[in-house]
Motif scaffolding. Structure first.
Motif, PDB file in Angstrom:
ATOM      1  N   TRP A 172       0.814  -1.214   0.000  1.00 49.10           N
ATOM      2  CA  TRP A 172       0.000   0.000   0.000  1.00 49.10           C
ATOM      3  C   TRP A 172       0.846   1.262   0.000  1.00 49.10           C
ATOM      4  O   TRP A 172       0.465   2.266  -0.602  1.00 49.10           O
ATOM      5  CB  TRP A 172      -0.919   0.002   1.227  1.00 49.10           C
ATOM      6  N   CYS A 206      -0.339  -2.756 -11.843  1.00 50.00           N
ATOM      7  CA  CYS A 206      -1.415  -3.472 -11.158  1.00 50.00           C
ATOM      8  C   CYS A 206      -1.726  -4.783 -11.867  1.00 50.00           C
ATOM      9  O   CYS A 206      -1.956  -5.819 -11.229  1.00 50.00           O
ATOM     10  CB  CYS A 206      -2.670  -2.605 -11.088  1.00 50.00           C
ATOM     11  N   ASP A 222       0.538  -7.406 -10.844  1.00 48.63           N
ATOM     12  CA  ASP A 222       0.680  -7.496  -9.384  1.00 48.63           C
ATOM     13  C   ASP A 222       2.025  -6.927  -8.936  1.00 48.63           C
ATOM     14  O   ASP A 222       2.757  -7.536  -8.164  1.00 48.63           O
ATOM     15  CB  ASP A 222       0.528  -8.949  -8.918  1.00 48.63           C
ATOM     16  N   GLY A 261      -2.221  -8.062  -5.030  1.00 46.32           N
ATOM     17  CA  GLY A 261      -3.222  -8.744  -5.835  1.00 46.32           C
ATOM     18  C   GLY A 261      -3.602  -7.871  -7.016  1.00 46.32           C
ATOM     19  O   GLY A 261      -3.920  -6.692  -6.829  1.00 46.32           O
ATOM     20  N   LYS A 307      -6.203  -7.717  -9.219  1.00 45.23           N
ATOM     21  CA  LYS A 307      -7.556  -7.166  -9.326  1.00 45.23           C
ATOM     22  C   LYS A 307      -7.816  -6.110  -8.251  1.00 45.23           C
ATOM     23  O   LYS A 307      -8.439  -5.076  -8.517  1.00 45.23           O
ATOM     24  CB  LYS A 307      -8.579  -8.290  -9.221  1.00 45.23           C
ATOM     25  N   LYS A 308      -7.325  -6.374  -7.044  1.00 46.86           N
ATOM     26  CA  LYS A 308      -7.568  -5.412  -5.966  1.00 46.86           C
ATOM     27  C   LYS A 308      -6.882  -4.075  -6.248  1.00 46.86           C
ATOM     28  O   LYS A 308      -7.503  -3.005  -6.153  1.00 46.86           O
ATOM     29  CB  LYS A 308      -7.058  -5.985  -4.642  1.00 46.86           C
ATOM     30  N   SER A 309      -5.588  -4.121  -6.595  1.00 44.12           N
ATOM     31  CA  SER A 309      -4.866  -2.875  -6.855  1.00 44.12           C
ATOM     32  C   SER A 309      -5.418  -2.165  -8.086  1.00 44.12           C
ATOM     33  O   SER A 309      -5.482  -0.928  -8.127  1.00 44.12           O
ATOM     34  CB  SER A 309      -3.370  -3.158  -7.022  1.00 44.12           C
ATOM     35  N   ALA A 326      -8.575  -2.182  -9.138  1.00 43.06           N
ATOM     36  CA  ALA A 326      -9.816  -1.521  -8.741  1.00 43.06           C
ATOM     37  C   ALA A 326      -9.550  -0.290  -7.881  1.00 43.06           C
ATOM     38  O   ALA A 326     -10.207   0.745  -8.026  1.00 43.06           O
ATOM     39  CB  ALA A 326     -10.711  -2.506  -7.992  1.00 43.06           C
ATOM     40  N   VAL A 327      -8.562  -0.388  -6.983  1.00 40.48           N
ATOM     41  CA  VAL A 327      -8.235   0.744  -6.109  1.00 40.48           C
ATOM     42  C   VAL A 327      -7.740   1.929  -6.943  1.00 40.48           C
ATOM     43  O   VAL A 327      -8.154   3.078  -6.726  1.00 40.48           O
ATOM     44  CB  VAL A 327      -7.183   0.323  -5.065  1.00 40.48           C
TER      45      VAL A 327
END
Length: 488
Positions: free
Chosen positions: A204, A245, A248, A253, A255-257, A259-260
């Protein structure tokens, strides 16, 4: 006694013609030799016997070095290189032949501007070649902090040293010479890519740094103010982050990064828009004028809406082949001296900022389509080259440069069609000093691809994934940045 591990390694690396690749290959081979040596010692071999068996298991050092040399050398990218150079030269030649005689004595209107375009094209080709052959993108990763701080300092100094207002925009004025700061902002993308590269595996915190690192470049464009340049820079930075992203890069991850990043970008746009409306009335007024020109150009047909209406009239009068019906806005004949200096400047502006529209009016829509297809082909070739680059810093720089050039092309096409009031220079063909900067970006992109097999990722880093590439030899294989050795 046979060769020692050190002697074997020296023989292997002596076969590598690209000396830039030696440190990385040497480091990785040393790891393989040490692992094999320790394995033989663990089996009970004496040190001398373990040394001999290790060297024997690695095979002939000359053959091994030759196999590695076939991969660890610069890869040429002559196709896109010559295509970009040809477009730079073609844009200058078009302007030269568009010079119009105004008297029997052979005096040419705008010939001085044509010579300047030719000089800029030659300068662009020189910059393209210099960056392609001499630039090492790994230096961006090595000197990221110094380059980033230096760029921010130069940006601040440009406005603190003084600026000149021209058509509502601030131009840097240093030593009596004015500069367009939005051209300077293009340099920001490669340095931003290097900042993002250094955030690999930092989770993060790395994602947060990547988001805020683009702010000085955006602020530079907003200070001008030039909303189109800010949007182009922001989208190019977004492309760099999304590539990380997707692979990765941050270790959160994919998909998570992904979307963020998209969510934070959307939220930032809304917040920025509200802050501009509340705190920067001048910039808000500029945005309002752009929207008014786009939605209702007839409301100010003699002012801001002039070019929007003029371009639409030009396209209405164009043919597929041959000159268009009627005359240019203000009339080309009038621009040759009967209306005055303003008319001449208007036609020069038409040729500079709306090259596709002017080419379509002079030679037909087919000519404009061919020029647009040539630029699109060059950009597609550059994208293909960028996405084939496997080194982390190389791929990020290449994608950022490609995204920036693509946005330039999209904005120019929309403005030439009369669908947008935001102007930008068509990549490579439009020439001028913007073309020189675009040539430098293309050179950096191609340089990253050229040195791709030479640059090596440090162990333990998470670089963007790319298709495997194998060495054509049975004992050694190079795949995804890792050297694989088949022992006997």
């Amino acid at each position: 006694m046979g060769q020692t591990r050190k002697e074997w390694l020296q023989t292997v690396t002596a076969q590598l013609r690209c000396r830039r690749a030696v440190p990385g290959v040497e480091r990785e081979l040393e790891n393989h030799l040490s692992e094999q040596y320790n394995a033989f010692v663990a089996q009970g071999c004496a040190p001398e016997e373990a040394e001999r068996r290790t060297v024997e298991s690695m095979g002939d050092p000359v053959l091994a070095g030759g196999a590695l040399d076939r991969v660890h050398r610069p890869r040429p990218a002559w196709g896109p290189f010559f295509m970009v150079a040809a477009l730079l030269l073609a844009g200058a030649l078009l302007r030269f032949f568009w010079s119009v005689p105004v008297s029997a004595q052979g005096v040419y209107l705008w010939r001085e501007g044509a010579y300047q375009s030719l000089a800029a094209a030659l300068a662009g080709i020189a910059v393209l070649a210099a960056v392609y052959f001499c630039m090492d993108v790994s230096l961006l990763a090595r000197w990221t902090k110094a380059l980033y701080i230096g760029l921010a300092a130069v940006s601040a100094y440009g406005f603190l040293a003084g600026y000149t207002l021209m058509n509502g925009r601030r131009l840097w004025t240093v030593w009596g010479v004015s500069y367009d700061a939005t051209h300077f902002s293009m340099i920001f993308i490669p340095i931003y890519a290097a900042v993002v590269y250094r955030q690999r595996g930092r989770g993060w915190a790395g994602l947060l740094v990547s988001g805020f690192a683009i702010v000085p470049g955006l602020w530079l464009c907003i200070m001008v103010p030039h909303l189109a340049a800010a949007c182009v820079l922001g989208l190019a930075g977004l492309a760099v982050c999304l590539v990380c992203c997707a692979g990765d890069w941050y270790g959160l991850g994919g998909k998570k990064s992904f979307a963020v990043v998209l969510g934070v970008t959307a939220g930032s746009l809304v917040v920025t828009f509200l802050l501009v409306l509340l705190l920067m009335p001048g910039l808000a007024g500029s945005l309002q004028r752009h929207l008014e020109v786009l939605l209702a150009p007839d409301a100010n047909a003699a002012g801001a809406g002039y070019w929007m209406n003029a371009l639409r009239r030009m396209w209405d009068g164009m043919r597929w082949l041959g000159p268009g019906d009627g005359s240019l806005p203000l009339g080309e004949k009038a621009a040759l001296g009967t209306v005055g200096e303003f008319a001449g400047k208007a036609v020069r502006e038409l040729r500079a900022d709306y090259l596709l529209a002017y080419a379509g009016w002079r030679y037909g829509i087919a000519c404009a389509a061919a020029l647009a297809a040539a630029v699109a082909g060059a950009l597609a070739w550059l994208w293909r080259t960028a996405l084939r680059t496997r080194s982390g810093i190389g791929r990020l720089c290449a994608v950022g440069c490609c995204a920036l050039l693509t946005m330039h092309g999209v904005l120019n096409l929309l403005s030439c069609l009369g669908w947008s009031s935001a102007r930008w220079m068509l990549p490579f063909l439009d020439g001028g000093w913007t073309g020189v900067m675009q040539a430098g970006l293309a050179g950096l992109l191609l340089s990253a691809f050229r040195l791709d097999d030479v640059l090596r990722e440090p162990q333990g880093t998470c670089a963007p994934k790319a298709p495997a590439r194998l060495v054509p030899a049975g004992r050694f294989a190079y795949s995804d940045g890792t050297l694989h050795i088949r022992l006997r």
